[in-house]
Design a protein around this motif. Structure first.
Motif, mmCIF file in Angstrom:
data_model
loop_
_atom_site.group_PDB
_atom_site.id
_atom_site.type_symbol
_atom_site.label_atom_id
_atom_site.label_comp_id
_atom_site.label_asym_id
_atom_site.label_seq_id
_atom_site.Cartn_x
_atom_site.Cartn_y
_atom_site.Cartn_z
ATOM 1 N N MET A 51 39.109 53.469 47.010
ATOM 2 C CA MET A 51 38.600 52.208 47.564
ATOM 3 C C MET A 51 39.323 51.843 48.846
ATOM 4 O O MET A 51 38.693 51.461 49.847
ATOM 5 C CB MET A 51 38.769 51.087 46.534
ATOM 6 N N LEU A 52 40.647 51.979 48.846
ATOM 7 C CA LEU A 52 41.413 51.623 50.042
ATOM 8 C C LEU A 52 41.128 52.592 51.189
ATOM 9 O O LEU A 52 41.058 52.175 52.357
ATOM 10 C CB LEU A 52 42.900 51.610 49.708
ATOM 11 N N SER A 53 40.961 53.871 50.892
ATOM 12 C CA SER A 53 40.630 54.837 51.942
ATOM 13 C C SER A 53 39.275 54.506 52.570
ATOM 14 O O SER A 53 39.111 54.569 53.795
ATOM 15 C CB SER A 53 40.622 56.262 51.376
ATOM 16 N N THR A 89 42.871 42.523 58.680
ATOM 17 C CA THR A 89 42.555 43.161 57.400
ATOM 18 C C THR A 89 43.009 44.611 57.363
ATOM 19 O O THR A 89 43.329 45.127 56.292
ATOM 20 C CB THR A 89 41.046 43.092 57.131
ATOM 21 N N LEU A 90 43.042 45.284 58.503
ATOM 22 C CA LEU A 90 43.457 46.683 58.514
ATOM 23 C C LEU A 90 44.933 46.813 58.121
ATOM 24 O O LEU A 90 45.297 47.692 57.332
ATOM 25 C CB LEU A 90 43.219 47.297 59.888
ATOM 26 N N THR A 91 45.777 45.919 58.650
ATOM 27 C CA THR A 91 47.194 45.934 58.272
ATOM 28 C C THR A 91 47.370 45.642 56.787
ATOM 29 O O THR A 91 48.163 46.292 56.104
ATOM 30 C CB THR A 91 47.967 44.907 59.110
ATOM 31 N N GLU A 92 46.629 44.676 56.269
ATOM 32 C CA GLU A 92 46.710 44.350 54.854
ATOM 33 C C GLU A 92 46.224 45.513 53.990
ATOM 34 O O GLU A 92 46.771 45.780 52.919
ATOM 35 C CB GLU A 92 45.875 43.095 54.564
ATOM 36 N N THR A 93 45.194 46.213 54.460
ATOM 37 C CA THR A 93 44.687 47.371 53.713
ATOM 38 C C THR A 93 45.750 48.456 53.634
ATOM 39 O O THR A 93 45.962 49.054 52.566
ATOM 40 C CB THR A 93 43.418 47.916 54.387
ATOM 41 N N LEU A 144 40.060 41.693 49.273
ATOM 42 C CA LEU A 144 40.168 42.184 50.646
ATOM 43 C C LEU A 144 38.912 42.948 51.044
ATOM 44 O O LEU A 144 38.465 42.863 52.193
ATOM 45 C CB LEU A 144 41.399 43.076 50.776
ATOM 46 N N GLU A 145 38.332 43.685 50.110
ATOM 47 C CA GLU A 145 37.102 44.426 50.400
ATOM 48 C C GLU A 145 35.969 43.477 50.773
ATOM 49 O O GLU A 145 35.204 43.739 51.710
ATOM 50 C CB GLU A 145 36.721 45.275 49.193
#
Length: 360
Positions: free
Chosen positions: A274-276, A210-214, A198-199
């Motif tokens: 990483m997700l933040s 991608t924001l929703t998936e993150t 995803l990154e």
């Protein structure tokens, strides 16, 4: 921590997201497997029903009593009564969604863990509550599903057990907990692969939500953090209390478990960071796209601003306006407007305002 309250709000019997192991009720009848071993032999006995004094323990051997299935309360409580377990402890075994627990009793310890797995198809973390009671000469475990990662250790014992059969109950307890921690590492590895994928999508500007998936993956990592952080606390407290009185060999095994927990928690913290950062990057890219759109519209409006002035000026109801009485006046005005557009466009291009305006 809030899952138990959410479950009560929805009604007893309904499991919260991430709380149950795998969807669907367990359809098999619970049973007990007893693995008894020493340095010379391993025996396995199965109990589908329990009589007086069942399950039996082999004297002078290490016994692993494995309760498979906790959905039959009467059966599970009968096992607990056989080993003299407190009713409140049995309530923890039968209820799902508890925090990891490590409690010490006069005759042994009680450990409640979440066995984690990863659903590749739906990209979500799954959890199964498992419990372990370790006392003199035996280790008693409870599991929800008929098959889980302890099957590998059971198969190893059935084939002879290797070096484990030459060691005591402490090494069996260590092996059971270490198997759970090894599964944590595998789960984190699979989750890390999805996060890195995803990154790359975020960095390459791939279209999609991608924001929703993150945020969804961030919630899964948060569930991992809630499942593991209490274990670090209880392990640290337990080892601090036992540092002066524990057997050196057992203390070494527990320290090894603690180091594994710290390693897993460090990996969870890395994934959270990483997700933040990915959330911040996604928001920044969205703001840049909005700024690019605004800049583009501003340039278009600026180019048409003098054209609006010219149209408004020559549209006034006066007879003595320049070029109004000439036959070629309209063509001259249109040519002047075209030159204005070309000139302003060239000016913006030389300023690199148009070249730097890219809307994805």
């Amino acid at each position: 921590m809030l899952e138990r309250f959410k479950r009560r709000a929805r009604g007893a019997g309904q499991a919260a997201v991430g709380e149950s192991a795998f969807p669907g009720p367990q359809s098999f009848a619970p049973y007990v497997l007893v693995y008894s071993y020493d340095a010379t032999a391993v025996t396995v006995r199965r109990y589908d029903t329990l009589g007086e004094g069942d399950p039996e323990l082999a004297p002078g051997k290490v016994n692993w009593v494995r309760v498979v299935g906790v959905h039959d309360e009467a059966f599970v409580r009968a096992v607990g009564k056989r080993f003299g377990l407190h009713p409140l402890l049995m309530d923890d075994v039968l209820a799902r969604g508890h925090r990891p627990v490590l409690e010490e009793y006069d005759s042994g310890i009680f450990v409640l863990l979440r066995l984690l797995g990863y659903d590749e198809a739906h990209k979500r973390v799954l959890a199964e509550q498992v419990c372990l009671v370790a006392s003199d000469g035996y280790a008693l475990t409870f599991q929800e599903r008929e098959a889980n990662l302890w099957d590998a250790l059971a198969a190893k014992l059935e084939k002879g057990g290797g070096r484990l059969t030459k060691r005591g109950r402490e090494h069996l307890t260590h092996a059971l907990i270490a198997a759970v921690l090894d599964e944590y590492i595998l789960t984190l590895g699979r989750l890390a692969e999805d996060i890195e994928e995803l990154e790359q999508a975020v960095l390459s500007g791939v279209d999609g939500d991608t924001l929703t998936e993150t945020y969804r993956l961030k919630r899964e990592v948060l569930f991992l953090h809630r499942s593991l952080w209490p274990l670090r606390e209880v392990l640290g407290r337990y080892l601090a209390d036992e540092s002066n009185t524990a057997d050196p060999g057992a203390a070494f095994l527990w320290n090894d478990i603690r180091q594994d927990v710290y390693q897993v928690l460090d990996a969870v913290e890395t994934l959270r960071e990483m997700l933040s950062e990915m959330v911040g990057l996604s928001m920044t890219k969205a703001e840049l796209r909005m700024n690019a759109v605004g800049q583009y519209l501003t340039l278009v409006a600026t180019i048409f601003l003098p054209l609006n002035f010219l149209v408004g000026f020559f549209g006034m109801n006066f007879d003595n306006l320049p070029l109004k009485s000439e036959e070629w006046g309209i063509y001259g005005l249109m040519g002047f407007m075209a030159l204005t557009i070309i000139g302003m466009t060239l000016y913006f291009y030389r300023k690199h305002w148009i070249a730097n305006t890219k809307v994805e």
